[in-house]
Design an enzyme around this catalytic site. Structure first.
Site, mmCIF file in Angstrom:
data_model
loop_
_atom_site.group_PDB
_atom_site.id
_atom_site.type_symbol
_atom_site.label_atom_id
_atom_site.label_comp_id
_atom_site.label_asym_id
_atom_site.label_seq_id
_atom_site.Cartn_x
_atom_site.Cartn_y
_atom_site.Cartn_z
ATOM 1 N N TYR A 71 10.863 31.550 -48.102
ATOM 2 C CA TYR A 71 12.194 31.689 -47.482
ATOM 3 C C TYR A 71 13.091 32.634 -48.285
ATOM 4 C CZ TYR A 71 11.377 28.596 -43.623
ATOM 5 O OH TYR A 71 10.887 28.084 -42.448
ATOM 6 N N VAL A 107 17.214 32.842 -37.414
ATOM 7 C CA VAL A 107 17.875 32.193 -38.538
ATOM 8 C C VAL A 107 18.486 33.236 -39.470
ATOM 9 C CG1 VAL A 107 16.441 30.116 -38.443
ATOM 10 C CG2 VAL A 107 15.627 32.080 -39.752
ATOM 11 N N HIS A 123 18.082 27.149 -34.361
ATOM 12 C CA HIS A 123 17.119 26.818 -35.418
ATOM 13 C C HIS A 123 17.716 26.884 -36.817
ATOM 14 C CE1 HIS A 123 13.473 27.800 -32.580
ATOM 15 N NE2 HIS A 123 14.111 26.697 -32.263
ATOM 16 N N CYS A 131 19.541 19.009 -48.839
ATOM 17 C CA CYS A 131 18.423 18.385 -49.548
ATOM 18 C C CYS A 131 17.440 17.775 -48.558
ATOM 19 C CB CYS A 131 18.910 17.373 -50.583
ATOM 20 S SG CYS A 131 19.483 15.819 -49.914
ATOM 21 N N GLY A 197 13.373 39.384 -26.751
ATOM 22 C CA GLY A 197 12.534 39.269 -27.953
ATOM 23 C C GLY A 197 12.034 37.885 -28.263
ATOM 24 N N THR A 198 11.704 37.119 -27.231
ATOM 25 C CA THR A 198 11.099 35.819 -27.515
ATOM 26 C C THR A 198 9.807 35.688 -26.731
ATOM 27 O OG1 THR A 198 11.355 33.417 -27.436
ATOM 28 C CG2 THR A 198 12.633 34.669 -25.838
ATOM 29 N N ASN A 223 11.682 42.895 -23.365
ATOM 30 C CA ASN A 223 10.556 42.689 -24.290
ATOM 31 C C ASN A 223 9.555 43.815 -24.058
ATOM 32 O OD1 ASN A 223 8.182 41.506 -25.634
ATOM 33 N ND2 ASN A 223 9.333 39.583 -25.585
ATOM 34 N N PRO A 224 8.979 44.384 -25.107
ATOM 35 C CA PRO A 224 7.993 45.453 -24.879
ATOM 36 C C PRO A 224 6.687 44.932 -24.262
ATOM 37 C CG PRO A 224 8.242 45.004 -27.242
ATOM 38 C CD PRO A 224 9.260 44.178 -26.540
HETATM 39 P P1 NAD Z 1 7.851 35.213 -31.594
HETATM 40 O O1 NAD Z 1 7.528 35.781 -32.931
HETATM 41 O O2 NAD Z 1 7.008 34.112 -31.064
HETATM 42 O O3 NAD Z 1 7.833 36.368 -30.494
HETATM 43 C C1 NAD Z 1 8.505 37.582 -30.693
HETATM 44 C C2 NAD Z 1 8.627 38.283 -29.359
HETATM 45 O O4 NAD Z 1 9.386 39.467 -29.595
HETATM 46 C C3 NAD Z 1 7.274 38.707 -28.743
HETATM 47 O O5 NAD Z 1 7.279 38.362 -27.382
HETATM 48 C C4 NAD Z 1 7.289 40.230 -28.921
HETATM 49 O O6 NAD Z 1 6.627 40.888 -27.837
HETATM 50 C C5 NAD Z 1 8.769 40.519 -28.888
HETATM 51 N N1 NAD Z 1 9.171 41.762 -29.557
HETATM 52 C C6 NAD Z 1 8.556 42.402 -30.588
HETATM 53 N N2 NAD Z 1 9.235 43.515 -30.909
HETATM 54 C C7 NAD Z 1 10.324 43.562 -30.082
HETATM 55 C C8 NAD Z 1 11.412 44.456 -29.937
HETATM 56 N N3 NAD Z 1 11.519 45.530 -30.723
HETATM 57 N N4 NAD Z 1 12.338 44.207 -28.976
HETATM 58 C C9 NAD Z 1 12.231 43.113 -28.174
HETATM 59 N N5 NAD Z 1 11.220 42.238 -28.272
HETATM 60 C C10 NAD Z 1 10.280 42.451 -29.216
HETATM 61 O O7 NAD Z 1 9.397 34.835 -31.671
HETATM 62 P P2 NAD Z 1 10.199 33.610 -31.104
HETATM 63 O O8 NAD Z 1 9.908 33.441 -29.649
HETATM 64 O O9 NAD Z 1 11.594 33.844 -31.531
HETATM 65 O O10 NAD Z 1 9.604 32.344 -31.850
HETATM 66 C C11 NAD Z 1 9.273 32.329 -33.224
HETATM 67 C C12 NAD Z 1 10.048 31.343 -34.096
HETATM 68 O O11 NAD Z 1 10.183 31.896 -35.421
HETATM 69 C C13 NAD Z 1 11.452 31.077 -33.656
HETATM 70 O O12 NAD Z 1 11.781 29.775 -33.993
HETATM 71 C C14 NAD Z 1 12.279 32.036 -34.505
HETATM 72 O O13 NAD Z 1 13.560 31.526 -34.758
HETATM 73 C C15 NAD Z 1 11.535 32.081 -35.812
HETATM 74 N N6 NAD Z 1 11.682 33.391 -36.511
HETATM 75 C C16 NAD Z 1 12.926 33.906 -36.697
HETATM 76 C C17 NAD Z 1 13.084 35.130 -37.314
HETATM 77 C C18 NAD Z 1 14.473 35.683 -37.517
HETATM 78 O O14 NAD Z 1 15.419 34.917 -37.697
HETATM 79 N N7 NAD Z 1 14.660 37.001 -37.461
HETATM 80 C C19 NAD Z 1 11.965 35.853 -37.736
HETATM 81 C C20 NAD Z 1 10.697 35.269 -37.552
HETATM 82 C C21 NAD Z 1 10.568 34.032 -36.926
#
Ligand code: NAD
Length: 258
Positions: A71, A107, A123, A131, A197-198, A223-224
């Site tokens: 982290y 996050v 999240h 703690c 982006g999810t 999303n790409p």
């Molecule tokens: P995921 O990693 O499961 O999926 C990411 C998605 O983003 C995919 O569908 C991918 O195709 C898409 N993507 C990739 N590049 C992109 C771009 N340039 N523009 C738009 N979309 C793009 O992510 P999730 O659904 O958020 O789930 C993962 C978990 O991990 C969540 O709980 C998340 O909060 C956490 N997480 C957070 C961070 C952060 O805070 N930045 C980073 C990593 C993981």
């Protein structure tokens, strides 16, 4: 609808017609700022671990220094990152529609850093600590920040001695109650939802677009790649958040939707 030549004007029209807009963002939103998605988050020292095994309470109890160090590494990436144009586009969008809220699974705090005003963090946040046993808050300025990519022993709670953890929601944990209730109510009452982006794989956040659709909102995916949520989207903008969101806002402001 898959062609961006058609999808972006259609999405802009849907946003313009909506008295309330919700933007649901995931890890892909931050990818264009150089913050890896979960799938890519296991790099370097962390490459041998499955991220889903680092982001659990059981992992922290077994290997506190490994999880705390992971982290700390992710926090350093976030501090070094610059929010991309898509983040600024969402700030601009706030001024173009009557009401907008961002519900994020991220996050990293980037939405708030650029000035988005209503941000619900489902999240938790990398910037807060509590703690493990009693969830007593722990001041962020006292959390160790190792300069290198390394394991790092967590500090101890000043009240009860339990190890200090990042204040994020780990796999298998409940989402924060108040924020979740607000997010669910917003999803059920918005007229347009932008899903950016999810992957739609992490529950319960993946339900938000389905709730919005069920309640009659237009669901727009940015999303790409195709995702679990693509079939539920009325409009699909295939592309990166850093490019599509500014194009969307330009279409809205220039009236390219007529
Ligand atoms: P995921 O990693 O499961 O999926 C990411 C998605 O983003 C995919 O569908 C991918 O195709 C898409 N993507 C990739 N590049 C992109 C771009 N340039 N523009 C738009 N979309 C793009 O992510 P999730 O659904 O958020 O789930 C993962 C978990 O991990 C969540 O709980 C998340 O909060 C956490 N997480 C957070 C961070 C952060 O805070 N930045 C980073 C990593 C993981």
């Amino acid at each position: 609808m898959n062609s961006d030549g058609v999808a972006i004007p259609a999405a802009a029209r849907a946003l313009r017609a909506a008295p309330r807009v919700v933007v649901a963002t995931g890890a892909g939103m931050s990818q264009d700022s150089g913050i890896p998605t979960f799938r890519d988050a296991a790099r370097g020292l962390w490459a041998r671990y499955d991220p889903e095994e680092l982001a659990t309470e059981a992992a922290f109890r077994r290997h506190p220094a490994r999880v705390f160090g992971w982290y700390a590494w992710r926090r350093r990436l976030v501090h070094a990152a610059t929010p991309h144009a898509g983040y600024h586009a969402l700030v601009a969008l706030e001024g173009l529609v009557p009401e907008l809220a961002i519900v994020t699974q991220n996050v990293d705090g980037l939405h708030t850093r650029v000035g988005s005003r209503r941000v619900l963090e489902l999240h938790g946040s990398l910037e807060r600590f509590s703690c493990l046993d009693a969830r007593h808050p722990f001041p962020a300025e006292r959390a160790p920040e190792p300069a290198a990519d390394t394991e790092c022993e967590p500090p101890r709670c000043e009240q009860c001695g339990s190890p200090v953890r990042p204040d994020v929601v780990w796999f298998g944990e409940m989402l924060p109650e108040r924020v979740t209730a607000e997010a669910w109510a917003l999803a059920a009452s918005c007229r347009a939802m932008l899903v950016v982006g999810t992957s739609g794989l992490v529950q319960p956040a993946a339900q938000l677009p389905l709730i919005a659709r069920e309640a009659g909102a237009t669901v727009i995916e940015v999303n790409p790649d195709p995702t679990e949520l693509s079939d539920a989207a009325h409009i699909v903008c295939r592309g990166r958040a850093g490019a599509v969101l500014p194009a969307l806002v330009a279409a809205l402001t220039q009236g390219a939707t007529q």
